[in-house]
Design a protein around this motif. Structure first.
Motif, PDB file in Angstrom:
ATOM      1  N   GLY A 135      -7.393 -12.661  12.035  1.00  0.00           N
ATOM      2  CA  GLY A 135      -8.030 -12.425  10.747  1.00  0.00           C
ATOM      3  C   GLY A 135      -7.031 -12.639   9.634  1.00  0.00           C
ATOM      4  N   ARG A 136      -7.543 -12.862   8.433  1.00  0.00           N
ATOM      5  CA  ARG A 136      -6.666 -13.061   7.288  1.00  0.00           C
ATOM      6  C   ARG A 136      -7.334 -12.508   6.038  1.00  0.00           C
ATOM      7  NH1 ARG A 136      -7.645 -17.827   4.313  1.00  0.00           N
ATOM      8  NH2 ARG A 136      -9.363 -19.098   5.088  1.00  0.00           N
ATOM      9  N   ASP A 137      -6.505 -12.092   5.093  1.00  0.00           N
ATOM     10  CA  ASP A 137      -6.999 -11.504   3.856  1.00  0.00           C
ATOM     11  C   ASP A 137      -6.300 -12.177   2.685  1.00  0.00           C
ATOM     12  OD1 ASP A 137      -8.402  -9.596   2.203  1.00  0.00           O
ATOM     13  OD2 ASP A 137      -6.479  -8.575   1.946  1.00  0.00           O
ATOM     14  N   LYS A 138      -7.061 -12.984   1.954  1.00  0.00           N
ATOM     15  CA  LYS A 138      -6.498 -13.732   0.831  1.00  0.00           C
ATOM     16  C   LYS A 138      -6.003 -12.808  -0.269  1.00  0.00           C
ATOM     17  CE  LYS A 138      -7.702 -17.263  -2.609  1.00  0.00           C
ATOM     18  NZ  LYS A 138      -8.784 -18.145  -3.109  1.00  0.00           N
ATOM     19  N   ALA A 139      -6.715 -11.707  -0.503  1.00  0.00           N
ATOM     20  CA  ALA A 139      -6.406 -10.839  -1.642  1.00  0.00           C
ATOM     21  C   ALA A 139      -5.019 -10.208  -1.551  1.00  0.00           C
ATOM     22  CB  ALA A 139      -7.471  -9.758  -1.778  1.00  0.00           C
ATOM     23  N   THR A 140      -4.564  -9.918  -0.316  1.00  0.00           N
ATOM     24  CA  THR A 140      -3.225  -9.346  -0.143  1.00  0.00           C
ATOM     25  C   THR A 140      -2.246 -10.330   0.483  1.00  0.00           C
ATOM     26  OG1 THR A 140      -3.908  -8.435   1.998  1.00  0.00           O
ATOM     27  CG2 THR A 140      -4.062  -6.980   0.071  1.00  0.00           C
ATOM     28  N   ASP A 141      -2.740 -11.522   0.875  1.00  0.00           N
ATOM     29  CA  ASP A 141      -1.905 -12.556   1.491  1.00  0.00           C
ATOM     30  C   ASP A 141      -1.355 -12.116   2.844  1.00  0.00           C
ATOM     31  OD1 ASP A 141      -0.879 -15.066   1.710  1.00  0.00           O
ATOM     32  OD2 ASP A 141       0.829 -14.765   0.390  1.00  0.00           O
ATOM     33  N   ILE A 142      -2.195 -11.458   3.636  1.00  0.00           N
ATOM     34  CA  ILE A 142      -1.803 -11.009   4.966  1.00  0.00           C
ATOM     35  C   ILE A 142      -2.676 -11.692   6.009  1.00  0.00           C
ATOM     36  CG2 ILE A 142      -1.829  -9.027   6.547  1.00  0.00           C
ATOM     37  CD1 ILE A 142       0.556  -8.995   4.731  1.00  0.00           C
ATOM     38  N   ALA A 143      -2.073 -12.084   7.129  1.00  0.00           N
ATOM     39  CA  ALA A 143      -2.817 -12.656   8.239  1.00  0.00           C
ATOM     40  C   ALA A 143      -2.231 -12.128   9.552  1.00  0.00           C
ATOM     41  CB  ALA A 143      -2.762 -14.185   8.221  1.00  0.00           C
ATOM     42  N   ILE A 144      -3.087 -12.063  10.592  1.00  0.00           N
ATOM     43  CA  ILE A 144      -2.671 -11.595  11.907  1.00  0.00           C
ATOM     44  C   ILE A 144      -2.966 -12.674  12.941  1.00  0.00           C
ATOM     45  CG2 ILE A 144      -2.957  -9.826  13.687  1.00  0.00           C
ATOM     46  CD1 ILE A 144      -1.696  -8.798  11.188  1.00  0.00           C
ATOM     47  N   LEU A 145      -1.952 -13.011  13.728  1.00  0.00           N
ATOM     48  CA  LEU A 145      -2.079 -13.969  14.820  1.00  0.00           C
ATOM     49  C   LEU A 145      -1.894 -13.248  16.144  1.00  0.00           C
ATOM     50  CD1 LEU A 145       0.287 -16.762  13.407  1.00  0.00           C
ATOM     51  CD2 LEU A 145      -2.157 -16.478  12.965  1.00  0.00           C
ATOM     52  N   MET A 251       1.398  -1.310   3.079  1.00  0.00           N
ATOM     53  CA  MET A 251       0.209  -2.054   2.679  1.00  0.00           C
ATOM     54  C   MET A 251      -0.166  -3.074   3.746  1.00  0.00           C
ATOM     55  SD  MET A 251      -0.423  -4.613  -0.603  1.00  0.00           S
ATOM     56  CE  MET A 251      -0.712  -3.335  -1.836  1.00  0.00           C
ATOM     57  N   ALA A 252       0.821  -3.783   4.266  1.00  0.00           N
ATOM     58  CA  ALA A 252       0.559  -4.819   5.267  1.00  0.00           C
ATOM     59  C   ALA A 252      -0.079  -4.229   6.524  1.00  0.00           C
ATOM     60  CB  ALA A 252       1.859  -5.542   5.628  1.00  0.00           C
ATOM     61  N   ILE A 253       0.390  -3.068   6.951  1.00  0.00           N
ATOM     62  CA  ILE A 253      -0.159  -2.451   8.158  1.00  0.00           C
ATOM     63  C   ILE A 253      -1.580  -1.959   7.922  1.00  0.00           C
ATOM     64  CG2 ILE A 253       0.106  -0.547   9.796  1.00  0.00           C
ATOM     65  CD1 ILE A 253       2.035  -2.927  10.165  1.00  0.00           C
ATOM     66  N   ASP A 254      -1.860  -1.411   6.742  1.00  0.00           N
ATOM     67  CA  ASP A 254      -3.228  -0.995   6.425  1.00  0.00           C
ATOM     68  C   ASP A 254      -4.192  -2.175   6.509  1.00  0.00           C
ATOM     69  OD1 ASP A 254      -2.547   1.635   6.050  1.00  0.00           O
ATOM     70  OD2 ASP A 254      -2.442   1.525   3.863  1.00  0.00           O
ATOM     71  N   VAL A 255      -3.767  -3.314   5.972  1.00  0.00           N
ATOM     72  CA  VAL A 255      -4.606  -4.518   6.017  1.00  0.00           C
ATOM     73  C   VAL A 255      -4.723  -5.014   7.455  1.00  0.00           C
ATOM     74  CG1 VAL A 255      -4.802  -6.923   5.283  1.00  0.00           C
ATOM     75  CG2 VAL A 255      -4.063  -5.181   3.653  1.00  0.00           C
ATOM     76  N   MET A 256      -3.600  -5.021   8.181  1.00  0.00           N
ATOM     77  CA  MET A 256      -3.608  -5.487   9.566  1.00  0.00           C
ATOM     78  C   MET A 256      -4.587  -4.679  10.419  1.00  0.00           C
ATOM     79  SD  MET A 256      -0.586  -5.481  12.428  1.00  0.00           S
ATOM     80  CE  MET A 256      -0.995  -3.808  12.924  1.00  0.00           C
ATOM     81  N   ASP A 257      -4.584  -3.366  10.248  1.00  0.00           N
ATOM     82  CA  ASP A 257      -5.470  -2.520  11.046  1.00  0.00           C
ATOM     83  C   ASP A 257      -6.933  -2.919  10.848  1.00  0.00           C
ATOM     84  OD1 ASP A 257      -3.319  -1.133  12.028  1.00  0.00           O
ATOM     85  OD2 ASP A 257      -3.501   0.551  10.640  1.00  0.00           O
ATOM     86  N   GLN A 258      -7.320  -3.231   9.605  1.00  0.00           N
ATOM     87  CA  GLN A 258      -8.699  -3.646   9.351  1.00  0.00           C
ATOM     88  C   GLN A 258      -8.981  -5.026   9.940  1.00  0.00           C
ATOM     89  OE1 GLN A 258     -10.825  -2.760   5.772  1.00  0.00           O
ATOM     90  NE2 GLN A 258      -9.111  -1.605   4.905  1.00  0.00           N
ATOM     91  N   ARG A 264     -11.848  -8.752   9.154  1.00  0.00           N
ATOM     92  CA  ARG A 264     -11.749  -8.983   7.723  1.00  0.00           C
ATOM     93  C   ARG A 264     -11.600  -7.650   7.004  1.00  0.00           C
ATOM     94  NH1 ARG A 264     -16.974  -8.535   5.106  1.00  0.00           N
ATOM     95  NH2 ARG A 264     -18.576  -7.963   6.630  1.00  0.00           N
ATOM     96  N   VAL A 265     -11.239  -7.709   5.734  1.00  0.00           N
ATOM     97  CA  VAL A 265     -11.151  -6.512   4.913  1.00  0.00           C
ATOM     98  C   VAL A 265     -12.408  -6.454   4.052  1.00  0.00           C
ATOM     99  CG1 VAL A 265      -9.855  -5.300   3.117  1.00  0.00           C
ATOM    100  CG2 VAL A 265      -8.628  -6.571   4.892  1.00  0.00           C
ATOM    101  N   GLU A 266     -13.155  -5.389   4.189  1.00  0.00           N
ATOM    102  CA  GLU A 266     -14.410  -5.247   3.453  1.00  0.00           C
ATOM    103  C   GLU A 266     -14.192  -4.291   2.289  1.00  0.00           C
ATOM    104  OE1 GLU A 266     -17.754  -3.116   5.275  1.00  0.00           O
ATOM    105  OE2 GLU A 266     -18.950  -4.933   4.968  1.00  0.00           O
ATOM    106  N   ARG A 267     -14.064  -4.843   1.113  1.00  0.00           N
ATOM    107  CA  ARG A 267     -13.786  -4.037  -0.074  1.00  0.00           C
ATOM    108  C   ARG A 267     -15.076  -3.708  -0.814  1.00  0.00           C
ATOM    109  NH1 ARG A 267      -9.472  -7.600   0.299  1.00  0.00           N
ATOM    110  NH2 ARG A 267      -7.480  -6.500   0.506  1.00  0.00           N
ATOM    111  N   GLY A 268     -15.092  -2.533  -1.425  1.00  0.00           N
ATOM    112  CA  GLY A 268     -16.263  -2.122  -2.183  1.00  0.00           C
ATOM    113  C   GLY A 268     -15.907  -1.789  -3.616  1.00  0.00           C
TER     114      GLY A 268
END
Length: 461
Positions: A135-145, A251-258, A264-268
């Motif tokens: 998964g990857r998140d453009k808003a924080t520029d984090i991706a997991i392989l 921050m990176a780990i919070d995004v990675m967990d999602q 994906r990261v589902e923001r509201g």
């Protein structure tokens, strides 16, 4: 690389010793070598343990080359050009950090892998693996392989909230594709935001040299603990001038967990607009508080309204975390999923109050083009998403979809266009857009932002 910002810089960590001087070394360090009877400090013992956890990444793919003229269906039909957009092969070189050895998870930057169709991870021992994008998140520029490898070394996690300006750090990555490289320096600043690099910014600034290719690599403390993900540099033409930025590991780990759990990261949203609490505003509001975020607007029928929040409330804590400014508060909410209940402590007339707010799905109002004007039949129009408007400073009406063969397509509109003016009158929202169209319904001239370019489109007589 997509930005003029990339990787971190580093200064050589030097310590001089004279006779009789001693140095208390961190627990990871072994006895250093002796030169002329004096002990010489070295980062080598620590690095020997963690270097296998930092990998090189090669991401190959194809991207569409956008030409405003070729995107116009009328232009293509007139010159008999094919509908298939041109594509260009790209290869991005970057770095990554093994974050979970058992599962083969590698943490990196989104911009390293965003256009990739094939991702290759090379370990320090020379082994290569095809990686799967989790998964990857453009808003924080984090991706997991994820790589199918055994006998991996993972990097221990640090706590980026405990970093201080002046702490020594080490940047590890693959600059310019040279191979694994180590640089060192100090933390120059913390909480950098408003740089326009990402949507959510809380950067660690460092002078540990980074360069193109370091992106996604590790920023570690002197104990060998991961404290940041190297992301960008600030300098002319992408050159390193001693100002680099890393995403805090928390921050990176919070995004990675999602990303691992949901893909994906589902923001509201909670439905507020906020600004920084300045000394002048603090004085005007009659509060002694020097840090926080003032709620400037509360949207009707929003979670914030239902919770009882009001314009003028000063947010000082969210879920027990102190709020220093509006950007930090936005980052906190940006890492929470829809449906999460948030405790907000505010000052109202200098009295502390606590509110519970549930993060809701973002609202996106769309309108069928045919309801506005027959020339727009087949197009679905909507407001420019708030994130895009803020990040790209883009205002107007977005074309959300275009039906094949419709009047809107024949007129030259494409999905993703942003209409910025109607008949040379700027339109910043849907109501202005509709008003200007109704003034001259039979002849429309749009100024359209398309990708990185712009063009005029004429519809009707």
């Amino acid at each position: 690389m997509k930005r003029p910002l990339r990787v971190l810089p580093a200064l050589l960590f030097v310590a001089l010793f004279t006779g009789g001087m001693s140095l208390s070394l961190p627990a990871f360090a072994e006895l250093p070598p002796v030169v002329d009877g004096h002990q010489v400090p070295s980062l080598a013992p620590m690095l020997s343990k963690i270097l296998p956890a930092v990998v090189n990444i090669s991401a190959r793919g194809e991207v569409k080359v956008h030409n405003p003229l070729l995107d116009n269906p009328q232009f293509r039909r007139y010159f008999g050009l094919p509908d298939v957009p041109e594509e260009q092969r790209v290869e991005e070189l970057g770095s990554g950090v093994i974050i979970n050895a058992a599962k083969g998870y590698v943490l990196t930057n989104n911009h390293v892998v965003k256009d990739a169709q094939k991702i290759t991870v090379t370990l320090r021992d020379g082994r290569q693996f095809d990686a799967r994008l989790i998964g990857r998140d453009k808003a924080t520029d984090i991706a997991i392989l994820q790589i199918p490898a055994g006998h991996l070394t993972q990097l221990p996690l640090g706590d980026s909230t405990r970093l201080r300006v002046g702490d020594y750090v080490v940047a590890i990555g693959n600059p310019f594709g040279l191979g694994q490289t180590v640089t060192s320096g100090i933390v120059s600043a913390l909480g950098r935001s408003g740089l326009g690099i990402e949507s959510y910014e809380d950067f660690i600034q460092t002078d540990a040299p980074i360069n193109p290719g370091n992106s996604g690599g590790a920023l570690v403390d002197l104990h060998g603990h991961l404290v940041g993900i190297n992301t960008a540099i600030l300098g002319p033409d992408g050159a390193n001038i001693g100002i680099g930025f890393a995403i805090p590991v928390n921050m990176a780990i919070d995004v990675m967990d999602q990303l691992v759990k949901y893909g994906r990261v589902e923001r509201g949203r909670i439905g507020i607009a906020a600004q920084n609490l300045t000394p002048a505003l603090a004085k005007a509001f009659g509060v002694k508080q020097t840090q926080g975020a003032i709620i400037a607007q509360v949207q009707p029928d929003s979670p914030a309204t239902k919770a009882g929040l009001k314009a003028g409330d000063i947010v000082i804590e969210v879920n027990g975390r102190k709020v220093h400014d509006a950007a930090q508060m936005r980052n906190i909410f940006g890492l929470l999923r829809i449906g999460t209940e948030v405790k907000m402590q505010v000052l109202r007339h200098d009295r502390p109050m606590t509110f519970s707010v549930v993060i809701a799905k973002p609202t996106q109002t769309t309108v069928a083009g045919a309801r506005i004007n027959p020339l727009l039949a087949g197009a679905t129009l909507g407001e420019v998403p708030a994130e895009l408007a803020r990040q790209a400073k883009l205002h107007g009406v977005a074309v959300m979809a275009v039906q094949a063969g419709s009047p809107a397509e024949h007129g030259g509109l494409l999905k993703g266009d942003v209409i910025q003016s109607v008949n040379q009158v700027p339109v910043g929202d849907m109501s202005t857009f509709v008003r200007e169209i109704k003034r001259h319904p039979k002849s429309l001239l749009f100024n359209v932002r398309r990708g990185n370019g712009a063009l005029f489109i004429s519809l009707g007589g």
